[in-house]
Enzyme design. Structure first.
Site, PDB file in Angstrom:
ATOM      1  N   SER A   1      -9.618  -0.832   7.066  1.00  0.00           N
ATOM      2  CA  SER A   1      -9.073  -0.678   5.707  1.00  0.00           C
ATOM      3  C   SER A   1      -8.409  -1.899   5.099  1.00  0.00           C
ATOM      4  O   SER A   1      -8.131  -1.903   3.902  1.00  0.00           O
ATOM      5  CB  SER A   1      -8.087   0.475   5.671  1.00  0.00           C
TER       6      SER A   1
ATOM      7  N   SER B   1      -9.518   1.547   3.009  1.00  0.00           N
ATOM      8  CA  SER B   1      -8.681   2.321   2.110  1.00  0.00           C
ATOM      9  C   SER B   1      -7.636   1.492   1.353  1.00  0.00           C
ATOM     10  O   SER B   1      -7.069   1.977   0.377  1.00  0.00           O
ATOM     11  CB  SER B   1      -7.964   3.422   2.889  1.00  0.00           C
TER      12      SER B   1
ATOM     13  N   LYS C   1       0.860  -1.189   0.000  1.00  0.00           N
ATOM     14  CA  LYS C   1       0.000   0.000   0.000  1.00  0.00           C
ATOM     15  C   LYS C   1       0.896   1.240   0.000  1.00  0.00           C
ATOM     16  O   LYS C   1       1.910   1.267   0.713  1.00  0.00           O
ATOM     17  CB  LYS C   1      -0.878  -0.047   1.259  1.00  0.00           C
TER      18      LYS C   1
HETATM   19  N1  GLN Z   1     -12.850   3.810   6.430  1.00  0.00           N
HETATM   20  C1  GLN Z   1     -12.228   4.143   7.666  1.00  0.00           C
HETATM   21  C2  GLN Z   1     -11.805   5.586   7.649  1.00  0.00           C
HETATM   22  O1  GLN Z   1     -11.948   6.204   6.654  1.00  0.00           O
HETATM   23  C3  GLN Z   1     -11.049   3.260   7.927  1.00  0.00           C
HETATM   24  C4  GLN Z   1      -9.865   3.651   7.138  1.00  0.00           C
HETATM   25  C5  GLN Z   1      -8.626   2.893   7.529  1.00  0.00           C
HETATM   26  O2  GLN Z   1      -8.689   1.878   8.210  1.00  0.00           O
HETATM   27  N2  GLN Z   1      -7.495   3.454   7.135  1.00  0.00           N
HETATM   28  O3  GLN Z   1     -11.339   6.096   8.605  1.00  0.00           O
END
Ligand code: GLN
Length: 466
Positions: free
Chosen positions: A173, A149, A74
């Protein structure tokens, strides 16, 4: 599915394939970038590493299990000399000067990084649309989002562009995109893997974890990345999880699930029915299943976003164009900061910075931030109580199927609410694994802190049960 790592390892050792050929094939697929999963390719270095592996094999030298296995990262991880953009305009041209501990451990084991993967900018999002590199397309149905994400990472694994990928999970994410693309994704216990070298989003819940096509591959990669690191004071020393140890789940006698996750207007009817059908199959195997009480999903989502926004506002304050990033000169220093940050952060990231600074500001912090911390303690206590009664908590990964590309951008609140089932386990810092079974977006297996092994055991049990 069988372990891809063991399979490829055997093929390399038996000289059925060469590492160079393997890496070339995967790079070729990634180059086409059909699903917008690629931020940058690490082609030249990858081929050099592959040639070294081939030379070793040709010399009759032994190679380690991960040696020559191609993987993805990532684009929020520092890998020395590579672009590390967090999918943002601000860091579009930023190159890492050092390598994250978790990634270094994989490099030391001989795994070959191929690609820095598309994601929501700074981890802010649940769809991988909040990115300057174009929305990541779902591996199963490209008109839908890839999830977020870590969307690029999950899609690359699902499409076999990488053998495994390293995502980051702050509030879901890894687990949610794994669920959207039918692969495995683990958020380990907080602190099991060092966060040194991952771009900080919400430091108190940020976790490094693997996405892969089998439980065995998750186990292998987890073991390599785990361990105490002097560069991250929240890490702890953990035992290696043995292959045989996760094959037998006889010790698991009780499983629980949160009633209010399932008896809720927000859940899709099929996801609900399929979740309950999975519960019946588990019961049929002689496991006791208990219904548990928990906080309403709205409370979980608001607690998580209050704390995550506060932490990200604070973490991102260092990005003002002085030490890093795409600096835009204004008339004076203050203007320079302001223009640099206004023009280079996305709408979603700015929403979180503004919200987070509000939460932390004088006159509001007692009422909002401290209340959030207090709720988080209550959530953790609730988990501790539950894990005295059950060994595993099972839940769906998401209340709904993946949205169409474009929909989440129009309705951020709906996007936040789609995290209802993942964020609670993040606040509890618990080990949680998405398995591609049970519902259209998978199931989440959670155990008490440091019980990552139990999670993998139950995953093996579920694989043969539902
Ligand atoms: N969707 C969640 C957020 O936007 C989790 C994102 C993540 O785990 N980086 O905060």
């Amino acid at each position: 599915m069988e372990s891809q790592i063991h399979k490829i390892h055997q093929q390399l050792v038996n000289k059925e394939i060469s590492c160079t050929q393997l890496v070339q094939e995967k790079l070729e697929l990634l180059k086409q970038n059909t699903h917008n999963t690629v931020n940058s390719l690490l082609g030249r270095q990858a081929l050099e590493l592959a040639q070294k592996v081939d030379a070793k094999i040709a010399n009759g030298e032994e190679i380690g299990l991960l040696e020559g296995i191609p993987f993805g990262i990532k684009d929020v991880y520092m890998v020395q000399g590579t672009y590390t953009t967090a999918s943002s305009d601000l860091l579009k041209k930023y190159k890492s000067s050092y390598t994250a501990t978790a990634i270094q451990k994989l490099l030391d084991a001989g795994a070959i990084p191929l690609v820095k993967e598309n994601c929501d900018s700074f981890g802010h999002g649940s769809s991988s649309e909040n990115t300057i590199f174009g929305a990541v397309k779902n591996a199963v149905n490209p008109t839908l989002v890839g999830g977020g994400s870590s969307g690029g990472s999950a899609v690359n694994v699902a499409k076999d562009y990488t053998v495994f990928s390293i995502g980051g999970d702050t509030g879901g994410s890894i687990r949610q995109p794994a669920g959207y693309n039918n692969v495995y994704g683990l958020k380990p216990t907080y602190g099991r893997i060092s966060r040194y070298g991952i771009m900080a989003y919400a430091s108190s819940t940020d976790c490094v974890g693997p996405i892969a096509k089998s439980i065995e591959d998750i186990r292998i990669v987890l073991n390599v990345m785990s361990g105490k690191d002097v560069k991250d004071q929240t890490t702890y020393k953990s035992e290696t999880i043995l292959k045989e140890a996760v094959l037998n789940a006889d010790e698991i006698k009780t499983v629980g699930y949160f009633k209010n996750f399932i008896e809720n207007d927000a859940i899709d009817a099929d996801i609900k029915a399929n979740f309950l059908a999975s519960i019946e199959k588990i019961k049929a195997k002689g496991i006791e299943v208990k219904e548990l009480d928990f906080f309403e999903s709205d409370t979980l989502v608001s607690t998580y976003y209050t704390l995550a926004m506060a932490e990200t506002a604070s973490n991102l304050s260092r990005l003002d164009g002085t030490n890093y990033g795409n600096r835009i000169e204004g008339d004076n220093l203050k203007d320079t900061y302001s223009i640099t940050r206004s023009d280079n952060f996305s709408e979603e990231t700015k929403r979180r910075i503004v919200g987070g600074n509000q939460v932390l500001s004088q006159g509001f912090s007692d009422e909002i931030y401290l209340k959030g911390l207090n709720l988080r303690d209550q959530i953790s206590e609730n988990f501790e109580k539950d894990f005295k009664e059950v060994a595993i908590i099972l839940s769906p990964v998401t209340p709904q199927a993946p949205p169409k590309i474009g929909d989440s951008l129009k309705d951020p609140l709906a996007m936040y609410l789609s995290d209802a089932y993942t964020v609670g386990f993040s606040l509890g810092q618990l080990p949680t694994l998405t398995v591609p079974q049970g519902t259209a977006t998978g199931l989440q297996i959670t155990a008490a802190k440091n019980n990552d092994e139990l999670v993998l055991k139950f995953a093996n049990f579920l694989k043969d049960t539902i």
